[in-house]
Design a protein around this motif. Structure first.
Motif, PDB file in Angstrom:
ATOM      1  N   ALA A   1     -10.496  -3.709  -7.758  1.00 41.46           N
ATOM      2  CA  ALA A   1     -12.168  -2.459  -7.342  1.00 41.46           C
ATOM      3  C   ALA A   1     -12.921  -3.914  -7.223  1.00 41.46           C
ATOM      4  O   ALA A   1     -13.903  -3.814  -6.620  1.00 41.46           O
ATOM      5  N   LEU A   2     -13.052  -5.283  -8.180  1.00 39.77           N
ATOM      6  CA  LEU A   2     -13.998  -5.614  -9.140  1.00 39.77           C
ATOM      7  C   LEU A   2     -14.275  -6.848  -7.439  1.00 39.77           C
ATOM      8  O   LEU A   2     -15.053  -8.123  -7.869  1.00 39.77           O
ATOM      9  N   VAL A   3     -13.201  -6.504  -6.323  1.00 37.62           N
ATOM     10  CA  VAL A   3     -13.269  -7.362  -5.091  1.00 37.62           C
ATOM     11  C   VAL A   3     -15.397  -8.017  -4.497  1.00 37.62           C
ATOM     12  O   VAL A   3     -15.166  -8.368  -3.903  1.00 37.62           O
ATOM     13  N   GLY A   4     -15.382  -6.467  -5.133  1.00 38.60           N
ATOM     14  CA  GLY A   4     -16.683  -6.138  -4.300  1.00 38.60           C
ATOM     15  C   GLY A   4     -18.123  -7.091  -5.435  1.00 38.60           C
ATOM     16  O   GLY A   4     -18.570  -6.801  -4.637  1.00 38.60           O
ATOM     17  N   ILE A   5     -17.146  -8.063  -5.972  1.00 37.84           N
ATOM     18  CA  ILE A   5     -18.570  -8.438  -6.679  1.00 37.84           C
ATOM     19  C   ILE A   5     -18.657  -9.899  -6.013  1.00 37.84           C
ATOM     20  O   ILE A   5     -19.307 -10.601  -5.913  1.00 37.84           O
ATOM     21  N   ALA A   6     -17.665 -10.413  -4.662  1.00 39.68           N
ATOM     22  CA  ALA A   6     -17.544 -11.429  -4.141  1.00 39.68           C
ATOM     23  C   ALA A   6     -18.431 -11.518  -2.959  1.00 39.68           C
ATOM     24  O   ALA A   6     -18.969 -10.411  -3.134  1.00 39.68           O
ATOM     25  N   PRO A   7     -18.932 -13.211  -3.097  1.00 37.52           N
ATOM     26  CA  PRO A   7     -20.440 -12.655  -1.624  1.00 37.52           C
ATOM     27  C   PRO A   7     -19.576 -12.977  -0.615  1.00 37.52           C
ATOM     28  O   PRO A   7     -17.870 -13.110  -0.244  1.00 37.52           O
TER      29      PRO A   7
ATOM     30  N   VAL B   1       2.777   3.656 -12.887  1.00 39.90           N
ATOM     31  CA  VAL B   1       2.342   2.940 -11.674  1.00 39.90           C
ATOM     32  C   VAL B   1       0.643   4.209 -10.846  1.00 39.90           C
ATOM     33  O   VAL B   1       0.542   5.215 -11.355  1.00 39.90           O
ATOM     34  N   LEU B   2      -0.130   3.164 -10.526  1.00 42.59           N
ATOM     35  CA  LEU B   2      -1.349   2.930 -10.137  1.00 42.59           C
ATOM     36  C   LEU B   2      -1.870   3.597  -8.797  1.00 42.59           C
ATOM     37  O   LEU B   2      -0.796   2.527  -8.064  1.00 42.59           O
ATOM     38  N   ILE B   3      -2.174   4.166  -8.146  1.00 43.51           N
ATOM     39  CA  ILE B   3      -2.288   4.824  -6.950  1.00 43.51           C
ATOM     40  C   ILE B   3      -4.438   4.044  -6.507  1.00 43.51           C
ATOM     41  O   ILE B   3      -4.529   5.325  -7.124  1.00 43.51           O
ATOM     42  N   ARG B   4      -5.040   3.665  -6.111  1.00 47.81           N
ATOM     43  CA  ARG B   4      -6.243   4.011  -6.003  1.00 47.81           C
ATOM     44  C   ARG B   4      -6.732   3.499  -4.608  1.00 47.81           C
ATOM     45  O   ARG B   4      -6.094   2.896  -3.346  1.00 47.81           O
ATOM     46  N   ARG B   5      -7.855   4.916  -3.420  1.00 46.56           N
ATOM     47  CA  ARG B   5      -8.334   4.526  -2.712  1.00 46.56           C
ATOM     48  C   ARG B   5      -9.410   5.305  -3.106  1.00 46.56           C
ATOM     49  O   ARG B   5      -9.625   6.035  -3.092  1.00 46.56           O
TER      50      ARG B   5
ATOM     51  N   PRO C   1       1.143  -1.006  -0.279  1.00 44.89           N
ATOM     52  CA  PRO C   1      -0.244  -0.131   0.095  1.00 44.89           C
ATOM     53  C   PRO C   1       1.024   1.298  -0.118  1.00 44.89           C
ATOM     54  O   PRO C   1       2.035   1.131   0.645  1.00 44.89           O
ATOM     55  N   ASP C   2       0.063   2.086  -0.209  1.00 50.86           N
ATOM     56  CA  ASP C   2       1.262   3.481  -0.326  1.00 50.86           C
ATOM     57  C   ASP C   2       1.239   4.259   0.629  1.00 50.86           C
ATOM     58  O   ASP C   2       0.279   3.928   1.383  1.00 50.86           O
ATOM     59  N   PRO C   3       2.703   4.796   1.098  1.00 49.69           N
ATOM     60  CA  PRO C   3       2.858   5.245   2.297  1.00 49.69           C
ATOM     61  C   PRO C   3       1.837   6.087   2.919  1.00 49.69           C
ATOM     62  O   PRO C   3       2.136   6.150   4.191  1.00 49.69           O
ATOM     63  N   LYS C   4       1.339   7.127   2.118  1.00 49.24           N
ATOM     64  CA  LYS C   4       1.034   8.453   2.400  1.00 49.24           C
ATOM     65  C   LYS C   4      -0.929   8.550   2.740  1.00 49.24           C
ATOM     66  O   LYS C   4      -1.372   8.188   3.880  1.00 49.24           O
ATOM     67  N   THR C   5      -0.906   7.328   1.395  1.00 49.98           N
ATOM     68  CA  THR C   5      -3.149   7.166   1.499  1.00 49.98           C
ATOM     69  C   THR C   5      -2.908   6.236   2.150  1.00 49.98           C
ATOM     70  O   THR C   5      -4.871   5.684   2.074  1.00 49.98           O
ATOM     71  N   ASN C   6      -2.067   5.080   1.939  1.00 45.58           N
ATOM     72  CA  ASN C   6      -2.924   3.906   2.665  1.00 45.58           C
ATOM     73  C   ASN C   6      -3.657   3.040   1.382  1.00 45.58           C
ATOM     74  O   ASN C   6      -4.456   2.339   1.264  1.00 45.58           O
ATOM     75  N   GLY C   7      -3.382   3.679  -0.413  1.00 48.24           N
ATOM     76  CA  GLY C   7      -3.977   3.542  -0.840  1.00 48.24           C
ATOM     77  C   GLY C   7      -3.595   1.789  -1.508  1.00 48.24           C
ATOM     78  O   GLY C   7      -2.088   1.612  -1.223  1.00 48.24           O
TER      79      GLY C   7
END
Length: 448
Positions: free
Chosen positions: A158-164, A125-129, A86-92
Motif C-alpha cells: 500500500a506504500l506504493v502511493g508514496i511514489a511519484p 496469509v494476508l489478502i488486501r483489496r 492475486p487472490d482469485p476471488k477478489t483480485n486483491g
C-alpha cells in the motif's frame, strides 16, 4: 493502540542507514523512476519498530468524567514475506508471512498491557483489496487481539502511493496519494490536508544507487478513535537497482480531537521500517508454500477465544463477535441477531441438564414466552468435554424464537450455554452454535 501512526508508526533511525545521507552524487537533470513493482514470488525480510508517548483522555471510572493520563508504548515486529499471485476471488494483493517476532507493550496511567503473536500461528496469509484486509493462519485460529496486531501493521504494497506518478529529478516534489497516507495514519477518511514527498538526493551505499526522499505534511480526518489530526515528517530510501523501498523512518504526532475540534489527547512517536530483498528465505520456498492453504475458508478463518483465566477456550466462525464480558459470563453475537450467553462456574455449582432445563423454562416464563416444543437432554458428542444439550421452541412478542442450551463439564469447572436463534433458517445457525459448543475445552483456571 494502533501499530500505525495512530500513535504508533514511528521509530529510531538505524545507524547503518545514516551513512546513506553522505556524499551525494552528481545528478544533473537526470530523472529517476521511484516506482516499486510488486512481483509474485519476490521475498523480503521486514523489520519495524515503534516507540510512542503522550497523553490520552481515558474514562478511568465509569461514574466519573474522562481524565488525561500518561501513555507509553512500544512494538517490535519482524517477519519474512513472500508475495503471491492475486487472490482469485477478489483480485486483491496477497502474501504469506512467517513472523519471527511480533510484540506489543503499552502502559496507560498505571495499567500495563502486552500482546504478542503465539508461536503456533506465526505463519499468516494476508489478502488486501483497497482498505479491506483478510488475514488467517493456515496452522490454527487467531485470537481477535492477534488479528488486530496483524491488521494494524503496515501492509507494504500500500506504500506504493508514496511514489511519484512519473520519473523525478532531484529537488522535485509531489503529493503522496491518499492510499499511502491512510496506510501510515490509519485514517478511514481524510477531510483536509496533504503530505508532500521530495526527491532530496541520489547517493551511493555499498555500491548501490539509493534515492533519498523526504516526506512531510499534516492531515485531518476520522479514524476508529474519532476525529484526528496527524503531523508526519520522515525519510525514505529507495534502492534504484532492485527498485524497492528499503527504509522508511517517520516522526509523527497524533492529536485526538473532541466534538468541538479541540485537542483532547496527543501522542508522539517514532516508526522505522526496513526491507531487504531476498529470494532464499527459510519456509517460503516453492515446496513449503505449496503445502499450505492460501485461500480463506470456514476452517482456517475461525477465531480463538482463550479465556484461560476463567478456565476455557473455544473457537467460533469469524462473523460471530465477542459482545460483553462480566464476571464469569461472556456473550457471542452474530450480525443477524443470534446470540450466546456463556457462563463458567465451579464444577460443584454447575447444574445437571434436567435442572438447567427447568430453570430455563422458568426464565422464559418471566418473559411471558409461550413454549411450543421442547426436547429432552441428549448427549453432546465432544472430544474436549462431557456435555448435554436440549432445545426449546417458543413464541415471544409474536415472534418465533428457538433456544438451544448446553451443559458442559470438565474436571474442575463447568459451563452452561444459552443460545438464542432468531434466523429464518434456524437449522444452519443451530449447526454453527453446536459447532462452537463442541469446540469448548475446559481447564483449571489460571491466575490473572
Amino acid at each position: 493502540m494502533r501499530n500505525r501512526l495512530t500513535c504508533a508508526r514511528c521509530g529510531a533511525l538505524l545507524p547503518i542507514l545514516l551513512l546513506l545521507a553522505s556524499a551525494g552524487l552528481a545528478h544533473g537533470q537526470s530523472r529517476y523512476a521511484l516506482q516499486e513493482v510488486f512481483r509474485p514470488n519476490d521475498q523480503y525480510r521486514v523489520e519495524s519498530r515503534v516507540r510512542l508517548n503522550g497523553r490520552l483522555s481515558v474514562p478511568i471510572d465509569p461514574n466519573q468524567p474522562a481524565k488525561l493520563v500518561d501513555m507509553t508504548g512500544e512494538s517490535k515486529i519482524s517477519y519474512d514475506e513472500r508475495l503471491l499471485s492475486p487472490d482469485p476471488k477478489t483480485n486483491g494483493e496477497r502474501s504469506v508471512r512467517i513472523y519471527r517476532q511480533m510484540e506489543f507493550t503499552r502502559k496507560v496511567a498505571d495499567r500495563p498491557q502486552s500482546l504478542n503473536l503465539r508461536d503456533a500461528v506465526r505463519r499468516v496469509v494476508l489478502i488486501r483489496r483497497d482498505q479491506t484486509e483478510v488475514s488467517f493462519s493456515p496452522d490454527g485460529p487467531l485470537t481477535w487481539g492477534e488479528m488486530d496486531l496483524i491488521r494494524t501493521d503496515v501492509f507494504t504494497p500500500a506504500l506504493v502511493g508514496i511514489a511519484p506518478p512519473r520519473p523525478m529529478a532531484v529537488g522535485e516534489s509531489w503529493q503522496v496519494r491518499e492510499t499511502a497516507i491512510r496506510e501510515l495514519t490509519d485514517l478511514e477518511t481524510i477531510e483536509q490536508g496533504s503530505v508532500e514527498a521530495t526527491l532530496v538526493e541520489i547517493t551511493q551505499w555499498n555500491q548501490r544507487s539509493i534515492a533519498r526522499l523526504s516526506i512531510k505534511g499534516t492531515v485531518k480526518g476520522v479514524s476508529e478513535d474519532g476525529p484526528t489530526r496527524h503531523q508526519i515528517e520522515g525519510t525514505l530510501y529507495f534502492d534504484l537497482q532492485s527498485n524497492h523501498l528499503a527504509y522508511l523512518s517517520i516522526v509523527g504526532a497524533q492529536e485526538l480531537l473532541d466534538e468541538k475540534g479541540m485537542v483532547a489527547g496527543r501522542i508522539e512517536g517514532r516508526f522505522t521500517l526496513t526491507r531487504t530483498l531476498s529470494n532464499q528465505l527459510s519456509g517460503l520456498d516453492d515446496a513449503s508454500v505449496q503445502r499450505i492453504s492460501l485461500e480463506p475458508n470456514a476452517e482456517n478463518t475461525k477465531m480463538l477465544v482463550d479465556q484461560s483465566d476463567m478456565g476455557f477456550r473455544l473457537t467460533h466462525p469469524r462473523h460471530w463477535r465477542i459482545g460483553t464480558q462480566r464476571n464469569q459470563q461472556i456473550t457471542l453475537d452474530d450480525p443477524a441477531g443470534n446470540g450466546m450467553l456463556i457462563t463458567i462456574e465451579p464444577l460443584a455449582r454447575t447444574p445437571g441438564a434436567l435442572q438447567y432445563q427447568v430453570e430455563s423454562k422458568q426464565q422464559l416464563a418471566k418473559f411471558q414466552a409461550k413454549i411450543l416444543n421442547e426436547t429432552r437432554p441428549i448427549r453432546l458428542d465432544s472430544a474436549n468435554s462431557i456435555g448435554e444439550t436440549f432445545r426449546i421452541d417458543s413464541e415471544m412478542s409474536g415472534q418465533s424464537v428457538t433456544m438451544v442450551y448446553f451443559v458442559l463439564r470438565g474436571s474442575v469447572v463447568g459451563m452452561t450455554i444459552a443460545a438464542r436463534v432468531q434466523s429464518k433458517e434456524p437449522a444452519a445457525i443451530v449447526a454453527e452454535i453446536e459447532q462452537i459448543a463442541r469446540s469448548v475445552t475446559l481447564m483449571t483456571p489460571t491466575a490473572r
